[in-house]
Design an enzyme around this catalytic site. Structure first.
Site, mmCIF file in Angstrom:
data_model
loop_
_atom_site.group_PDB
_atom_site.id
_atom_site.type_symbol
_atom_site.label_atom_id
_atom_site.label_comp_id
_atom_site.label_asym_id
_atom_site.label_seq_id
_atom_site.Cartn_x
_atom_site.Cartn_y
_atom_site.Cartn_z
ATOM 1 N N GLY A 192 -0.159 54.403 19.223
ATOM 2 C CA GLY A 192 -0.921 55.364 18.443
ATOM 3 C C GLY A 192 -0.632 55.184 16.966
ATOM 4 O O GLY A 192 0.411 54.660 16.577
ATOM 5 N N CYS A 193 -1.558 55.648 16.135
ATOM 6 C CA CYS A 193 -1.405 55.451 14.697
ATOM 7 C C CYS A 193 -0.259 56.293 14.139
ATOM 8 O O CYS A 193 0.566 55.799 13.383
ATOM 9 C CB CYS A 193 -2.716 55.761 13.980
ATOM 10 S SG CYS A 193 -3.492 57.313 14.446
ATOM 11 N N PHE A 194 -0.185 57.570 14.536
ATOM 12 C CA PHE A 194 0.904 58.419 14.031
ATOM 13 C C PHE A 194 2.275 57.900 14.493
ATOM 14 O O PHE A 194 3.192 57.798 13.675
ATOM 15 C CB PHE A 194 0.700 59.865 14.481
ATOM 16 C CG PHE A 194 -0.383 60.602 13.751
ATOM 17 C CD1 PHE A 194 -0.281 60.856 12.397
ATOM 18 C CD2 PHE A 194 -1.511 61.061 14.417
ATOM 19 C CE1 PHE A 194 -1.283 61.558 11.714
ATOM 20 C CE2 PHE A 194 -2.512 61.757 13.752
ATOM 21 C CZ PHE A 194 -2.391 62.005 12.395
ATOM 22 N N THR A 247 3.193 54.925 15.194
ATOM 23 C CA THR A 247 3.532 53.698 14.475
ATOM 24 C C THR A 247 4.175 54.029 13.132
ATOM 25 O O THR A 247 5.268 53.565 12.805
ATOM 26 C CB THR A 247 2.271 52.836 14.254
ATOM 27 O OG1 THR A 247 1.780 52.401 15.528
ATOM 28 C CG2 THR A 247 2.557 51.629 13.381
ATOM 29 N N GLY A 248 3.492 54.835 12.345
ATOM 30 C CA GLY A 248 4.007 55.146 11.021
ATOM 31 C C GLY A 248 5.296 55.951 11.056
ATOM 32 O O GLY A 248 6.255 55.660 10.334
#
Lengths: 335, 335, 335, 335
Positions: C148-150, C152-153
């Site tokens: 997921g994008c969140f 990852t960051g």
């Protein structure tokens, strides 16, 4: 590997050139220059390049540039550019110049809109870098005048009509909206975020410097003098120019034949797409494409084009020209 | 008519104050001042006021201001403010000061984050202009320190919990996102449109000057020392602050009781709305309202607030304070 | 040439995948699929691809996909994905799946946040596609769960601290702001331009599905259970996630050593840059980079990261995983 | 107190009308209506009105409306409007109608661009609500057709030239850029934030319904038939229309006399400001002002105007008309 220098490496068009050249494959960026007070590592000037390019921006002399590079992308402002370009050419570099200094063939016109021209000698052999209209001339050039962003979009929008003599040449109106990156990197009251955000405004009313450039290209395509009223506007977005060109037909043509005329004219062009619905700047953002759409409204032709002002309007077109200069695939790094 | 002077009339908070006062009815703006080099007609400084207010912005002396006005909204930056405020008070004006100079009661804290305080005398009687928490004190004041935008939003988000001793006071985290107008009118690299647009970034990491102000208010409400980690961010919009406050319950409470506690606490407040769903800055833009929403997440309280930084965070709150100072309806010009 | 199919080719992550793969060199996109009612030529679905990719989006059966492609980027939503993935694997395709269906190793956790899991068999051997933390496992995988994008960051922002046991694992707070493209292509009231523009708001208060994914990764890195309070917000921009992670040190560390710890941890990573100043989402937009910056505030660590949610948070990371699966240069098409 | 009903109270123009009427003083909003499926408390439909207006939006019959209100602001779409308006007029209400149904005096023109007109009787006595040009007629009206946003801005930009016979009436080109709120509240693919943000595009090429309305007004002012090519564009901002009108002089005039002509024409108008520099939509946002600026370019007149499409282009102008209908100060609630 073709060795490339970026002269004036701290502005938006330089950053975009680097972004494209990092994907090029046949070139290597070897030299970045700027005024002494603007120097530093490229990663500090453009954090987006951190880890992608390990080069300082330096204030170096011509000899150093000439020893490191084969070709220079010259991203200096007008007037400054024509001080450096002759020296780079003398040193054996090919030059693709982003400024207005080598675009206007008629010195009187240049001097009316800018200032005294100090390098008429090289102006004489500079080629105008709009490949869709002047590809053959560019291929053998030593100095390419990379076109302005507005003239690129506006003239591609009507070139098929001009070429075929289908519009009156004395009452063309170009009404364009550009993104704010077109105004450059220097902070100003107008482009301060809380002033420019949620805003749209016209500027340079009655006097934009890009008009004579448009007229020069259009006249070359039409084979006779063309007059253009050009009115730019700026809107609250980063990238892109939408040009809406209003012109008067000399012969009526139904919509489908108008589209076919354009498709035929641009058939072999890798970067021009003729649409059958209106364009949108977002669809060309971060690409070298120009989307064009000719239409009929109240008995007139209304022709639209959309480009990214930093790519097809500047850095992408410069790389397209570089590819042509070196006999490479014209689309290298640009698709 | 109460006669109002705006001191430092060329910034965003001054413009917003004028916008509100033009609808006020019980006041008249009689005097606008600025540095000599910034003077001019208000219509040229703020074209949005063209035709609505016919006043010059002048560089005038204290006597002139005092002769024309009863109360001053002082929109000067910190340090400059405390040079002018004592003179205005001496001349008999009431003052609502927008700077940080009269907000921090502890001079040592002020001097740590700013510079030497040159007007401790007036600091002693200045009242902190957050009506929801200090209404009674404001009513009799001669000098009101108009709160910072971040402290306004953040403390309203958690005041009911602090007042009722329901959270730990040593580990409160305030994470806020502000619009760009909070950074003022002066152009800068960071707030140049093509840099700030499509961007969001943290700033003042580890050291924002608004943290001690938050701690002062929160401690007053809690009745004991409160420690706050405050982290501001700026996003690509004009107006508004969304604060997300993370804190640790000392006693658990179900969501519905949490809402009820807030509704009860803010029952009589005209400008605070307790929502039952998350707030959005757009819903409070151009208004003096503060929307708050307390919630529970992973055993913690997460309390949100949204305000317009230029209205409830500055000019609107100043007019709310002005209304209180003069015994007017507190909501005049603000609904 | 590695032949690539895009399954569910009409969304933003599919468009971004195509944009990257067009520059790849070692792959060829051979098959695009969608539901029958969404089919059409790719140029009509994504005008930005006009002239760059000449392929229809088709509603085809598994046999056709398997005959045309070696690997599938599966851009379907969760639940739908786990209906297709087993068939693609059986047909011999490698799969990089963008949905949540193969990310959570603990089926009970998946079923709590989503629905019944219908493919536990393949879940068992799926590898979590965050190369910076799980590179070796990815290299031999047949099925990669693209993160997921969140998560990852957020996890890249604190991995060095977790790995070295330097923070408490029970009170980590992740406060993130994402651009609107993270919400997908389907029009809604919230994301209607006049509602979302000039706005910022929290969502999924108390319950975001990305929290368990973050906890799974963080626990794997820390070697013990980690609890994370995750609060997402959405702001008025297209691309990017800024995560601000608040955590409690178990041992104090000065700022310079904190930076050094991060630089050491990410020394060999091509796509993670440790900054010495706060990050900005604009600097990573349209790139596969993650910028991280750890800092100290009020005795806590505040760790920031910035990624492009569509690139490092989705399509770019998928191509990075594809490069790993096939033993290619991990950075191919991504710099 | 004049009692006001808002018919169709869930759209942007209704919200803006409420926002203005809450500050009016001489009116009271007593009735809000919508389709049954859109009903609810106004605070839930427009959170920005939470705490400011305590009224339900109801699906009520005509008798109820007529018993509660003296005048209706009818915010329904065209076609629907002319079904309700006759009944409201019969019930004794005055009506200010926001739709196109009563704007075009020539039924044939209406029916060409819309559909069959079902209320020619009331169309016959409806007055066109552009006070700057038709103030006297509005004062005695029972039914006011509130003008379209584009026609308002475009015709105010050139009315002084038309009135004085100074331009050719057969080749006027109106090129406008509007903010997205002009497209209404309903989510769509085009206005989905990630599609519309960072974009600008033309629409309604060759066929915008506002052109005949412009031609009707312009012809009335000129005293002879006027032909207008109208091309709208939409850009990434909430509010505002910038119109750039290109026209051919019948007599040349220097710039200063052009300005004087405009100043003289609009001397008594409270809401039109003649600027001496180009306008910007941000300067009129959230106001009822129209900023106009006439200029000369390449021997033509280029006349610019800026309005807020929701205020002077809709709700503000409606309140201006309401003030006229009731003999109030025309600027009430609007400055």
């Amino acid at each position: 590997m073709i060795r490339v220098a970026i002269i004036g490496a701290t502005g938006y068009t330089a950053a975009e050139s680097l972004n494209i050249l990092l994907r090029h494959g046949a070139t290597e960026v070897t030299c970045l220059t700027a005024l002494p007070e603007e120097c530093g590592h490229i990663r500090d000037i453009f954090p987006a390049l951190a880890g992608r390019l390990d080069l300082p921006v330096e204030s170096v002399d011509l000899e150093t540039i000439a020893s490191r590079a084969d070709v220079a992308l010259c991203c200096l402002p007008h007037k400054v550019s024509m001080q450096f370009v002759p020296k780079m050419l003398s040193a054996g570099l090919k030059v693709i110049d982003f400024s207005a200094d080598y675009r206007l063939k008629d010195i009187a016109v240049y001097e009316k809109h800018y200032q005294k021209h100090t390098d008429p000698e090289n102006l004489a052999h500079a080629e105008f870098g709009l490949p869709e209209l002047f590809r053959r001339q560019i291929q053998g050039a030593r100095l390419v005048a990379n076109p302005g962003c507005f003239p690129t979009g506006a003239t591609l929008a009507i070139a098929p009509l001009l070429k075929n003599g289908m519009i009156r040449t004395e009452d063309i109106i170009v009404s364009s909206v550009t993104g704010v990156s077109g105004g450059g990197k220097n902070p100003s009251h107008t482009f301060h975020f809380p002033n420019m955000n949620e805003n749209v405004l016209p500027y340079a009313v009655g006097s934009h410097r890009h008009a004579p450039e448009m007229e020069q290209i259009a006249s070359a395509v039409a084979g006779k003098p063309v007059t253009i009223l050009f009115q730019p506007h700026v809107g609250p977005f980063d990238r892109g120019i939408l040009s809406s060109v209003y012109c008067t037909p000399t012969t009526q043509l139904p919509q489908n034949q108008l589209i076919e005329l354009y498709q035929s004219f641009y058939r072999s062009e890798p970067f021009v797409r003729v649409l059958t619905t209106p364009p949108a700047v977002k669809h060309v953002a971060h690409t070298n494409y120009c989307h064009v759409y000719p239409a009929i409204s109240k008995g007139r032709f209304v022709c639209f084009s959309a480009i990214d002002n930093l790519v097809k309007g500047a850095a992408g077109q410069a790389v397209q020209n570089l590819n042509l200069l070196y006999g490479l695939d014209e689309t290298l790094a640009l698709i």
